[in-house]
Design a protein around this motif. Sequence first.
Motif, PDB file in Angstrom:
ATOM      1  N   ILE A   5      49.572  29.499  57.194  1.00  0.00           N
ATOM      2  CA  ILE A   5      49.512  30.809  56.539  1.00  0.00           C
ATOM      3  C   ILE A   5      50.429  30.740  55.329  1.00  0.00           C
ATOM      4  CG2 ILE A   5      49.866  33.287  56.776  1.00  0.00           C
ATOM      5  CD1 ILE A   5      47.686  32.132  58.644  1.00  0.00           C
ATOM      6  N   THR A   6      49.870  31.056  54.159  1.00  0.00           N
ATOM      7  CA  THR A   6      50.596  30.927  52.902  1.00  0.00           C
ATOM      8  C   THR A   6      50.519  32.216  52.103  1.00  0.00           C
ATOM      9  OG1 THR A   6      49.892  28.616  52.848  1.00  0.00           O
ATOM     10  CG2 THR A   6      50.788  29.526  50.806  1.00  0.00           C
ATOM     11  N   PRO A   7      51.654  32.704  51.590  1.00  0.00           N
ATOM     12  CA  PRO A   7      51.594  33.856  50.693  1.00  0.00           C
ATOM     13  C   PRO A   7      50.936  33.486  49.374  1.00  0.00           C
ATOM     14  CG  PRO A   7      53.885  33.269  51.184  1.00  0.00           C
ATOM     15  CD  PRO A   7      53.010  32.258  51.844  1.00  0.00           C
ATOM     16  N   GLN A  13      45.459  30.697  44.055  1.00  0.00           N
ATOM     17  CA  GLN A  13      45.468  31.326  45.380  1.00  0.00           C
ATOM     18  C   GLN A  13      44.882  32.740  45.320  1.00  0.00           C
ATOM     19  OE1 GLN A  13      49.691  30.845  46.022  1.00  0.00           O
ATOM     20  NE2 GLN A  13      49.348  29.320  47.622  1.00  0.00           N
ATOM     21  N   LYS A  14      45.185  33.469  44.264  1.00  0.00           N
ATOM     22  CA  LYS A  14      44.652  34.826  44.105  1.00  0.00           C
ATOM     23  C   LYS A  14      43.133  34.769  43.967  1.00  0.00           C
ATOM     24  CE  LYS A  14      45.842  39.231  42.898  1.00  0.00           C
ATOM     25  NZ  LYS A  14      46.753  39.440  41.847  1.00  0.00           N
ATOM     26  N   ARG A  15      42.652  33.813  43.208  1.00  0.00           N
ATOM     27  CA  ARG A  15      41.209  33.628  43.046  1.00  0.00           C
ATOM     28  C   ARG A  15      40.571  33.302  44.404  1.00  0.00           C
ATOM     29  NH1 ARG A  15      41.618  30.971  38.705  1.00  0.00           N
ATOM     30  NH2 ARG A  15      41.886  28.923  39.624  1.00  0.00           N
ATOM     31  N   GLU A  16      41.213  32.445  45.169  1.00  0.00           N
ATOM     32  CA  GLU A  16      40.712  32.091  46.500  1.00  0.00           C
ATOM     33  C   GLU A  16      40.710  33.322  47.417  1.00  0.00           C
ATOM     34  OE1 GLU A  16      39.054  29.558  49.346  1.00  0.00           O
ATOM     35  OE2 GLU A  16      39.370  29.231  47.213  1.00  0.00           O
ATOM     36  N   ALA A  61      44.981  31.929  55.030  1.00  0.00           N
ATOM     37  CA  ALA A  61      45.015  30.986  56.146  1.00  0.00           C
ATOM     38  C   ALA A  61      44.200  29.770  55.746  1.00  0.00           C
ATOM     39  CB  ALA A  61      44.432  31.620  57.403  1.00  0.00           C
ATOM     40  N   THR A  62      44.785  28.583  55.888  1.00  0.00           N
ATOM     41  CA  THR A  62      44.064  27.352  55.571  1.00  0.00           C
ATOM     42  C   THR A  62      44.115  26.396  56.760  1.00  0.00           C
ATOM     43  OG1 THR A  62      46.030  26.402  54.543  1.00  0.00           O
ATOM     44  CG2 THR A  62      44.477  27.492  53.085  1.00  0.00           C
ATOM     45  N   ARG A  63      43.044  25.651  56.899  1.00  0.00           N
ATOM     46  CA  ARG A  63      42.948  24.617  57.932  1.00  0.00           C
ATOM     47  C   ARG A  63      42.270  23.407  57.288  1.00  0.00           C
ATOM     48  NH1 ARG A  63      40.741  27.324  61.752  1.00  0.00           N
ATOM     49  NH2 ARG A  63      42.504  27.546  63.138  1.00  0.00           N
ATOM     50  N   ASN A  64      42.946  22.274  57.348  1.00  0.00           N
ATOM     51  CA  ASN A  64      42.407  21.031  56.774  1.00  0.00           C
ATOM     52  C   ASN A  64      42.016  21.195  55.307  1.00  0.00           C
ATOM     53  OD1 ASN A  64      42.679  19.848  59.306  1.00  0.00           O
ATOM     54  ND2 ASN A  64      40.620  20.448  59.914  1.00  0.00           N
ATOM     55  N   GLY A  65      42.831  21.907  54.546  1.00  0.00           N
ATOM     56  CA  GLY A  65      42.577  22.074  53.122  1.00  0.00           C
ATOM     57  C   GLY A  65      41.542  23.116  52.758  1.00  0.00           C
ATOM     58  N   SER A  66      40.984  23.790  53.744  1.00  0.00           N
ATOM     59  CA  SER A  66      39.957  24.811  53.480  1.00  0.00           C
ATOM     60  C   SER A  66      40.491  26.189  53.872  1.00  0.00           C
ATOM     61  CB  SER A  66      38.703  24.488  54.291  1.00  0.00           C
ATOM     62  OG  SER A  66      37.714  25.456  54.068  1.00  0.00           O
ATOM     63  N   THR A  67      40.243  27.168  53.032  1.00  0.00           N
ATOM     64  CA  THR A  67      40.664  28.532  53.335  1.00  0.00           C
ATOM     65  C   THR A  67      39.735  29.103  54.399  1.00  0.00           C
ATOM     66  OG1 THR A  67      41.492  28.834  51.093  1.00  0.00           O
ATOM     67  CG2 THR A  67      41.116  30.823  52.379  1.00  0.00           C
ATOM     68  N   GLU A 106      42.728  31.977  66.858  1.00  0.00           N
ATOM     69  CA  GLU A 106      43.993  31.456  66.334  1.00  0.00           C
ATOM     70  C   GLU A 106      44.240  31.974  64.917  1.00  0.00           C
ATOM     71  OE1 GLU A 106      46.205  27.180  65.439  1.00  0.00           O
ATOM     72  OE2 GLU A 106      44.008  27.292  65.376  1.00  0.00           O
ATOM     73  N   THR A 107      43.228  31.934  64.075  1.00  0.00           N
ATOM     74  CA  THR A 107      43.354  32.402  62.698  1.00  0.00           C
ATOM     75  C   THR A 107      43.647  33.895  62.661  1.00  0.00           C
ATOM     76  OG1 THR A 107      41.815  30.687  61.960  1.00  0.00           O
ATOM     77  CG2 THR A 107      42.207  32.507  60.448  1.00  0.00           C
ATOM     78  N   THR A 108      42.916  34.662  63.452  1.00  0.00           N
ATOM     79  CA  THR A 108      43.127  36.111  63.502  1.00  0.00           C
ATOM     80  C   THR A 108      44.555  36.436  63.916  1.00  0.00           C
ATOM     81  OG1 THR A 108      40.815  36.547  63.987  1.00  0.00           O
ATOM     82  CG2 THR A 108      42.383  38.247  64.623  1.00  0.00           C
ATOM     83  N   HIS A 109      45.022  35.829  64.991  1.00  0.00           N
ATOM     84  CA  HIS A 109      46.383  36.099  65.469  1.00  0.00           C
ATOM     85  C   HIS A 109      47.429  35.692  64.441  1.00  0.00           C
ATOM     86  CE1 HIS A 109      44.957  36.078  69.914  1.00  0.00           C
ATOM     87  NE2 HIS A 109      44.740  37.238  69.326  1.00  0.00           N
ATOM     88  N   ALA A 110      47.242  34.531  63.825  1.00  0.00           N
ATOM     89  CA  ALA A 110      48.208  34.051  62.839  1.00  0.00           C
ATOM     90  C   ALA A 110      48.285  34.983  61.629  1.00  0.00           C
ATOM     91  CB  ALA A 110      47.856  32.632  62.403  1.00  0.00           C
ATOM     92  N   LEU A 111      47.137  35.443  61.140  1.00  0.00           N
ATOM     93  CA  LEU A 111      47.137  36.353  59.990  1.00  0.00           C
ATOM     94  C   LEU A 111      47.768  37.699  60.334  1.00  0.00           C
ATOM     95  CD1 LEU A 111      43.612  35.558  58.516  1.00  0.00           C
ATOM     96  CD2 LEU A 111      45.798  35.241  57.338  1.00  0.00           C
ATOM     97  N   LEU A 112      47.376  38.271  61.459  1.00  0.00           N
ATOM     98  CA  LEU A 112      47.947  39.566  61.853  1.00  0.00           C
ATOM     99  C   LEU A 112      49.446  39.450  62.123  1.00  0.00           C
ATOM    100  CD1 LEU A 112      45.068  40.939  64.088  1.00  0.00           C
ATOM    101  CD2 LEU A 112      45.845  41.883  61.901  1.00  0.00           C
ATOM    102  N   ASN A 113      49.871  38.359  62.745  1.00  0.00           N
ATOM    103  CA  ASN A 113      51.303  38.159  62.994  1.00  0.00           C
ATOM    104  C   ASN A 113      52.083  38.009  61.699  1.00  0.00           C
ATOM    105  OD1 ASN A 113      51.039  38.333  65.776  1.00  0.00           O
ATOM    106  ND2 ASN A 113      50.855  36.132  66.056  1.00  0.00           N
TER     107      ASN A 113
END
Length: 134
Positions: A5-7, A13-16, A61-67, A106-113
């Motif tokens: 999870i990256t700010p 990043q804003k474009r993404e 949220a990114t996993r293996n270089g993909s948002t 996992e992604t949902t929990h990580a973003l909400l947390n």
Amino acid sequence: MSLTITPVRTRKQKREFIHLPYRLYKDNPNWVPPLVMEQKHLLNTAKHPFYRHAAVEMLLATRNGSTVGRIAAVADDNFLDFHQERVGFFGFFECDLKGGDERSRETTHALLNAAEEWLREKNMVEIRGPTSPS
């Protein structure tokens, strides 16, 4: 296959952040995409009037270089002053469901947390959403 999870700090990043839903839902015949220029305006913290009284933290949220997801946490001073409640908000939540139930969870929990943690740092005691500053 670690999730990060990256700010949002850069233009890339804003474009993404803005374009993620267009990629996630491009094949969904029921999705009506918002105008990109409207999304850019809504998330322009330097020019949109909402941000004169509110702070936002956009997260990817990114996993293996993909948002694979996004969320925005919002602390609105006008809401706090009017309602006298230490409530923060989340919005712009999107999550890639193609990775399977466990990855989506996992992604949902990580973003909400992450949104909750940022709001806690702003002294919020409750989080509500999804909302957006439209």
